[in-house]
Design a protein around this motif. Structure first.
Motif, PDB file in Angstrom:
ATOM      1  N   SER B  28       0.842  -1.192   0.000  1.00 57.20           N
ATOM      2  CA  SER B  28       0.000   0.000   0.000  1.00 57.20           C
ATOM      3  C   SER B  28       0.884   1.250   0.000  1.00 57.20           C
ATOM      4  N   GLY B  29       0.245   2.396  -0.240  1.00 59.26           N
ATOM      5  CA  GLY B  29       0.999   3.610  -0.492  1.00 59.26           C
ATOM      6  C   GLY B  29       1.881   4.089   0.644  1.00 59.26           C
ATOM      7  N   ASN B  30       1.534   3.751   1.872  1.00 54.73           N
ATOM      8  CA  ASN B  30       2.317   4.243   3.006  1.00 54.73           C
ATOM      9  C   ASN B  30       3.219   3.172   3.610  1.00 54.73           C
ATOM     10  N   GLU B  31       3.372   2.064   2.929  1.00 56.56           N
ATOM     11  CA  GLU B  31       4.245   1.002   3.429  1.00 56.56           C
ATOM     12  C   GLU B  31       5.652   1.138   2.874  1.00 56.56           C
ATOM     13  N   TYR B  32       6.615   0.963   3.751  1.00 56.51           N
ATOM     14  CA  TYR B  32       8.019   0.988   3.385  1.00 56.51           C
ATOM     15  C   TYR B  32       8.515  -0.437   3.111  1.00 56.51           C
ATOM     16  N   VAL B  33       9.590  -0.542   2.381  1.00 58.83           N
ATOM     17  CA  VAL B  33      10.285  -1.814   2.158  1.00 58.83           C
ATOM     18  C   VAL B  33      11.544  -1.816   3.026  1.00 58.83           C
ATOM     19  N   HIS B  49      16.304   0.532   3.972  1.00 56.04           N
ATOM     20  CA  HIS B  49      14.872   0.604   3.727  1.00 56.04           C
ATOM     21  C   HIS B  49      14.572   1.765   2.787  1.00 56.04           C
ATOM     22  N   GLY B  50      13.367   1.721   2.180  1.00 53.41           N
ATOM     23  CA  GLY B  50      12.961   2.781   1.280  1.00 53.41           C
ATOM     24  C   GLY B  50      11.454   2.796   1.088  1.00 53.41           C
ATOM     25  N   LEU B  51      10.973   3.915   0.568  1.00 55.69           N
ATOM     26  CA  LEU B  51       9.543   4.060   0.294  1.00 55.69           C
ATOM     27  C   LEU B  51       9.265   3.919  -1.203  1.00 55.69           C
ATOM     28  N   LYS B  52       9.886   4.753  -2.010  1.00 54.77           N
ATOM     29  CA  LYS B  52       9.683   4.652  -3.453  1.00 54.77           C
ATOM     30  C   LYS B  52      10.930   4.995  -4.260  1.00 54.77           C
ATOM     31  N   ASN B  53      11.827   5.752  -3.672  1.00 54.54           N
ATOM     32  CA  ASN B  53      13.066   6.075  -4.368  1.00 54.54           C
ATOM     33  C   ASN B  53      14.118   5.013  -4.105  1.00 54.54           C
ATOM     34  N   ASN B  54      15.032   4.862  -5.040  1.00 50.08           N
ATOM     35  CA  ASN B  54      16.147   3.961  -4.818  1.00 50.08           C
ATOM     36  C   ASN B  54      17.022   4.511  -3.695  1.00 50.08           C
TER      37      ASN B  54
END
Lengths: 116, 112
Positions: B28-33, B49-54
């Motif tokens: 989902s949109g607010n989940e981090y990896v 860890h990251g959200l959407k950027n490398n």
């Protein structure tokens, strides 16, 4: 960086005795700590969430009277395995969250418990 | 937390790049990896860890696809000490008491 210290690293005890494992956050405060258990060749399974100043929250299937958790200060949580049996032999790991919103969890180095 | 899928094992030659994939199609949109690794008989170690950027740090690089449904952890020059189980975890940073749910992970074997 943030460090979580866990003690002892290894313990061997006889069946029927109790064992206490300590988890300390060394340079930060942790109102919450997590206790995991890991059996050989398996992943980590959350046992319970330790809350400073209140009762711990246990995952389904984990006996709260057998695995006593005390979180008496902002830097120390303890897990006591009471009346240990050979099937309690496992790798126990504690962790604590960092202080900022998306900071990672910090883990202790684990305690290898062997019950004979 | 979103479910992740990782290959159970991978091999890599020492000195080469290790590329560890992770699928998280229900993110989902607010989940981090988040990526952690566990060397034998030790506690898990945070990697990146990251959200959407490398993202890149001294340990590794994290490449997240534009649709965020998958990611790749890159160890640029694997050493024997990188042999470990690598866990990909997707989660909202502060939810459900902030705990992590571990899947099976990928067992990376770095060979001489």
């Amino acid at each position: 960086g943030a460090v979580v210290s866990q003690h002892p690293s290894r313990v061997i005890c006889k069946s029927g005795t109790s064992v206490k494992i300590e988890c300390r956050s060394l340079d930060f405060q942790a109102t919450t700590m997590f206790w995991y258990r890991q059996f050989p060749k398996q992943s980590l399974m959350l046992m319970a969430t330790s809350n400073e100043g209140s009762k711990a929250t246990y995952e389904q299937g984990v006996e709260k009277d057998k695995f006593l958790i005390n979180h008496a200060s902002l830097t120390l949580s303890t897990l006591t395995v009471t009346s240990a049996h050979p099937e309690d032999s496992s790798f126990y790991i504690c962790s604590a969250p960092g202080s900022s919103y998306n900071s990672p969890l910090h883990f202790g180095n684990g305690t290898r418990l062997t019950v004979t | 937390d979103a479910k992740t899928t990782q290959p159970p094992s991978m091999d890599c030659a020492e000195g080469r790049a290790a590329n560890l994939p992770c699928n998280h199609s229900t993110i989902s949109g607010n989940e981090y990896v988040y990526w952690y690794r566990q060397i034998h008989s030790q506690g898990p170690q945070y990697i990146i860890h990251g959200l959407k950027n490398n993202e890149t740090n001294e340990m590794a690089s994290l490449i997240i696809t534009e649709d965020r449904k998958s990611s790749t952890l890159i160890l640029p020059h694997a050493t024997l000490r990188d042999t470990a189980v690598y866990y990909c975890i997707v989660r909202i940073p502060y939810n459900a008491g902030n705990m992590l749910t571990f899947g099976g992970g990928t067992r990376l074997m770095v060979k001489p």
